[in-house]
Design a protein around this motif. Sequence first.
Motif, PDB file in Angstrom:
ATOM      1  N   ILE A  28      -3.193   5.288  -2.364  1.00 55.41           N
ATOM      2  CA  ILE A  28      -4.244   6.040  -1.679  1.00 55.41           C
ATOM      3  C   ILE A  28      -3.748   7.426  -1.280  1.00 55.41           C
ATOM      4  N   GLY A  29      -4.560   8.445  -1.582  1.00 59.14           N
ATOM      5  CA  GLY A  29      -4.315   9.789  -1.086  1.00 59.14           C
ATOM      6  C   GLY A  29      -4.835   9.909   0.331  1.00 59.14           C
ATOM      7  N   LEU A  30      -4.068  10.525   1.214  1.00 60.50           N
ATOM      8  CA  LEU A  30      -4.435  10.604   2.625  1.00 60.50           C
ATOM      9  C   LEU A  30      -5.220  11.856   3.009  1.00 60.50           C
ATOM     10  N   GLY A  31      -5.688  12.618   2.073  1.00 50.79           N
ATOM     11  CA  GLY A  31      -6.481  13.804   2.391  1.00 50.79           C
ATOM     12  C   GLY A  31      -7.909  13.453   2.766  1.00 50.79           C
TER      13      GLY A  31
ATOM     14  N   THR B 154      -5.460  -4.253  -7.716  1.00 49.84           N
ATOM     15  CA  THR B 154      -4.775  -2.967  -7.873  1.00 49.84           C
ATOM     16  C   THR B 154      -5.817  -1.861  -7.888  1.00 49.84           C
ATOM     17  N   TYR B 155      -5.609  -0.837  -7.069  1.00 43.38           N
ATOM     18  CA  TYR B 155      -6.528   0.286  -7.187  1.00 43.38           C
ATOM     19  C   TYR B 155      -5.914   1.596  -6.719  1.00 43.38           C
ATOM     20  N   VAL B 156      -6.517   2.674  -7.201  1.00 40.01           N
ATOM     21  CA  VAL B 156      -6.115   4.035  -6.887  1.00 40.01           C
ATOM     22  C   VAL B 156      -7.342   4.712  -6.284  1.00 40.01           C
ATOM     23  N   ARG B 157      -7.140   5.386  -5.149  1.00 45.62           N
ATOM     24  CA  ARG B 157      -8.294   5.984  -4.470  1.00 45.62           C
ATOM     25  C   ARG B 157      -7.917   7.314  -3.815  1.00 45.62           C
TER      26      ARG B 157
ATOM     27  N   ASP C 161       4.270   9.782 -16.054  1.00 48.06           N
ATOM     28  CA  ASP C 161       4.672   8.448 -16.528  1.00 48.06           C
ATOM     29  C   ASP C 161       4.983   7.495 -15.382  1.00 48.06           C
ATOM     30  N   LEU C 162       4.166   7.563 -14.344  1.00 50.73           N
ATOM     31  CA  LEU C 162       4.314   6.665 -13.203  1.00 50.73           C
ATOM     32  C   LEU C 162       3.840   5.269 -13.601  1.00 50.73           C
ATOM     33  N   VAL C 163       4.622   4.266 -13.276  1.00 48.14           N
ATOM     34  CA  VAL C 163       4.252   2.886 -13.594  1.00 48.14           C
ATOM     35  C   VAL C 163       3.540   2.302 -12.382  1.00 48.14           C
ATOM     36  N   LEU C 164       2.271   1.958 -12.571  1.00 47.84           N
ATOM     37  CA  LEU C 164       1.471   1.387 -11.494  1.00 47.84           C
ATOM     38  C   LEU C 164       1.659  -0.133 -11.494  1.00 47.84           C
ATOM     39  N   PRO C 165       2.335  -0.675 -10.482  1.00 45.83           N
ATOM     40  CA  PRO C 165       2.599  -2.110 -10.450  1.00 45.83           C
ATOM     41  C   PRO C 165       1.352  -2.944 -10.151  1.00 45.83           C
ATOM     42  N   GLN C 166       1.427  -4.204 -10.492  1.00 50.15           N
ATOM     43  CA  GLN C 166       0.339  -5.153 -10.222  1.00 50.15           C
ATOM     44  C   GLN C 166       0.081  -5.278  -8.721  1.00 50.15           C
ATOM     45  N   GLY C 167      -1.186  -5.291  -8.346  1.00 44.82           N
ATOM     46  CA  GLY C 167      -1.579  -5.606  -6.974  1.00 44.82           C
ATOM     47  C   GLY C 167      -1.207  -4.586  -5.925  1.00 44.82           C
ATOM     48  N   VAL C 168      -0.957  -3.344  -6.318  1.00 44.01           N
ATOM     49  CA  VAL C 168      -0.580  -2.291  -5.376  1.00 44.01           C
ATOM     50  C   VAL C 168      -1.764  -1.371  -5.147  1.00 44.01           C
ATOM     51  N   ILE C 169      -1.917  -0.933  -3.922  1.00 50.31           N
ATOM     52  CA  ILE C 169      -2.977  -0.007  -3.541  1.00 50.31           C
ATOM     53  C   ILE C 169      -2.342   1.368  -3.383  1.00 50.31           C
TER      54      ILE C 169
ATOM     55  N   ARG D  18       0.862  -1.184   0.000  1.00 48.53           N
ATOM     56  CA  ARG D  18       0.000   0.000   0.000  1.00 48.53           C
ATOM     57  C   ARG D  18       0.895   1.230   0.000  1.00 48.53           C
ATOM     58  N   VAL D  19       0.649   2.143  -0.932  1.00 47.51           N
ATOM     59  CA  VAL D  19       1.382   3.407  -0.980  1.00 47.51           C
ATOM     60  C   VAL D  19       0.409   4.508  -0.575  1.00 47.51           C
ATOM     61  N   GLU D  20       0.744   5.216   0.500  1.00 48.11           N
ATOM     62  CA  GLU D  20      -0.077   6.309   0.996  1.00 48.11           C
ATOM     63  C   GLU D  20       0.627   7.621   0.690  1.00 48.11           C
ATOM     64  N   ILE D  21      -0.122   8.561   0.129  1.00 42.51           N
ATOM     65  CA  ILE D  21       0.446   9.846  -0.275  1.00 42.51           C
ATOM     66  C   ILE D  21      -0.160  10.939   0.592  1.00 42.51           C
ATOM     67  N   VAL D  22       0.700  11.691   1.279  1.00 42.78           N
ATOM     68  CA  VAL D  22       0.190  12.765   2.135  1.00 42.78           C
ATOM     69  C   VAL D  22      -0.278  13.934   1.279  1.00 42.78           C
TER      70      VAL D  22
END
Length: 122
Positions: A68-71, A97-100, A58-66, A46-50
């Motif tokens: 998430i924006g922390l706002g 894999t998802y982006v939220r 050109d960000l490469v989104l890997p398989q099976g990674v979550i 899981r990658v959390e972005i503050v």
Amino acid sequence: MKGQLVSALAFMLILATPAAHAATITVPADYPTIAAALAATDVGDRVEIVRGTYAEHDLVLPQGVILIGLGDDREDVVIDAGGQGRVFLAEGILSATYVRNLTMTGGRASGETAYDRSCGAM
């Protein structure tokens, strides 16, 4: 009998093997950029972005990674490609894999073929 014993031992070894634990990576605390964080991930991480605006493309989104924006809402975390390319490259992605909770803007796709020119954000 010997085959059953081997099977039982193999099953017990599988149960005794510790499961891989998914990591939580925070940008920018653990990695200074989203690109660096994504490059360090494995399936299930899981990658959390503050909160903030991140000038990346050109960000490469890997398989099976979550990702998430922390706002409090999606406008609190913005990835701005600045017209330099796509925000993400995401091909053949697994359902895990998802982006939220973030905003993607400024994506631009260009190239020789319709495929290359398609989908500016992703």
